[in-house]
Motif scaffolding. Sequence first.
Motif, PDB file in Angstrom:
ATOM      1  N   ASP A  25      11.986  10.539  13.514  1.00  0.00           N
ATOM      2  CA  ASP A  25      12.849  10.057  14.581  1.00  0.00           C
ATOM      3  C   ASP A  25      13.899  11.096  14.971  1.00  0.00           C
ATOM      4  O   ASP A  25      14.236  11.243  16.129  1.00  0.00           O
ATOM      5  CB  ASP A  25      13.539   8.760  14.163  1.00  0.00           C
ATOM      6  N   SER A  26      14.395  11.859  14.024  1.00  0.00           N
ATOM      7  CA  SER A  26      15.441  12.835  14.321  1.00  0.00           C
ATOM      8  C   SER A  26      14.894  14.041  15.079  1.00  0.00           C
ATOM      9  O   SER A  26      15.648  14.772  15.703  1.00  0.00           O
ATOM     10  CB  SER A  26      16.125  13.296  13.038  1.00  0.00           C
ATOM     11  N   ARG A  69       0.830  -1.198   0.000  1.00  0.00           N
ATOM     12  CA  ARG A  69       0.000   0.000   0.000  1.00  0.00           C
ATOM     13  C   ARG A  69       0.866   1.249   0.000  1.00  0.00           C
ATOM     14  O   ARG A  69       1.918   1.297   0.626  1.00  0.00           O
ATOM     15  CB  ARG A  69      -0.905   0.013   1.231  1.00  0.00           C
ATOM     16  N   LYS A  70       0.438   2.274  -0.720  1.00  0.00           N
ATOM     17  CA  LYS A  70       1.187   3.522  -0.792  1.00  0.00           C
ATOM     18  C   LYS A  70       1.276   4.202   0.570  1.00  0.00           C
ATOM     19  O   LYS A  70       2.285   4.813   0.896  1.00  0.00           O
ATOM     20  CB  LYS A  70       0.560   4.465  -1.815  1.00  0.00           C
ATOM     21  N   SER A  71       0.265   4.066   1.380  1.00  0.00           N
ATOM     22  CA  SER A  71       0.296   4.682   2.703  1.00  0.00           C
ATOM     23  C   SER A  71       1.395   4.057   3.564  1.00  0.00           C
ATOM     24  O   SER A  71       2.049   4.748   4.343  1.00  0.00           O
ATOM     25  CB  SER A  71      -1.060   4.543   3.393  1.00  0.00           C
ATOM     26  N   HIS A  72       1.616   2.763   3.418  1.00  0.00           N
ATOM     27  CA  HIS A  72       2.687   2.098   4.163  1.00  0.00           C
ATOM     28  C   HIS A  72       4.057   2.595   3.693  1.00  0.00           C
ATOM     29  O   HIS A  72       4.946   2.832   4.513  1.00  0.00           O
ATOM     30  CB  HIS A  72       2.589   0.583   3.990  1.00  0.00           C
ATOM     31  N   SER A  78       8.874   5.816   4.726  1.00  0.00           N
ATOM     32  CA  SER A  78       9.836   6.806   4.236  1.00  0.00           C
ATOM     33  C   SER A  78       9.937   8.009   5.164  1.00  0.00           C
ATOM     34  O   SER A  78      10.965   8.687   5.201  1.00  0.00           O
ATOM     35  CB  SER A  78       9.478   7.260   2.831  1.00  0.00           C
ATOM     36  N   ASP A  79       8.888   8.289   5.930  1.00  0.00           N
ATOM     37  CA  ASP A  79       8.915   9.418   6.863  1.00  0.00           C
ATOM     38  C   ASP A  79       9.512   9.068   8.223  1.00  0.00           C
ATOM     39  O   ASP A  79       9.771   9.967   9.024  1.00  0.00           O
ATOM     40  CB  ASP A  79       7.502   9.962   7.080  1.00  0.00           C
TER      41      ASP A  79
END
Length: 63
Positions: free
Chosen positions: A52-53, A38-41, A46-47
């Motif tokens: 996290d930073s 799924r594109k949402s996954h 990717s985010d």
Amino acid sequence: MFKQFTENINANQAYLLFSLGIFFVFFIVVAIMLIRIRKSHVDHMSDLPLHDSDTETPQSLQL
């Protein structure tokens, strides 16, 4: 066509055909997984490094 290949198989050629078969099965499974994802996954994964930073402080980055 495949009957000609399988009639005169030596032991070394059997390993080559077996490894070729494993490669094609792996390639097909990965292609199917990429098509079904799924594109949402993908966007979420990717985010993750960016989110996290934001929580790290400069003190936690020091060695």
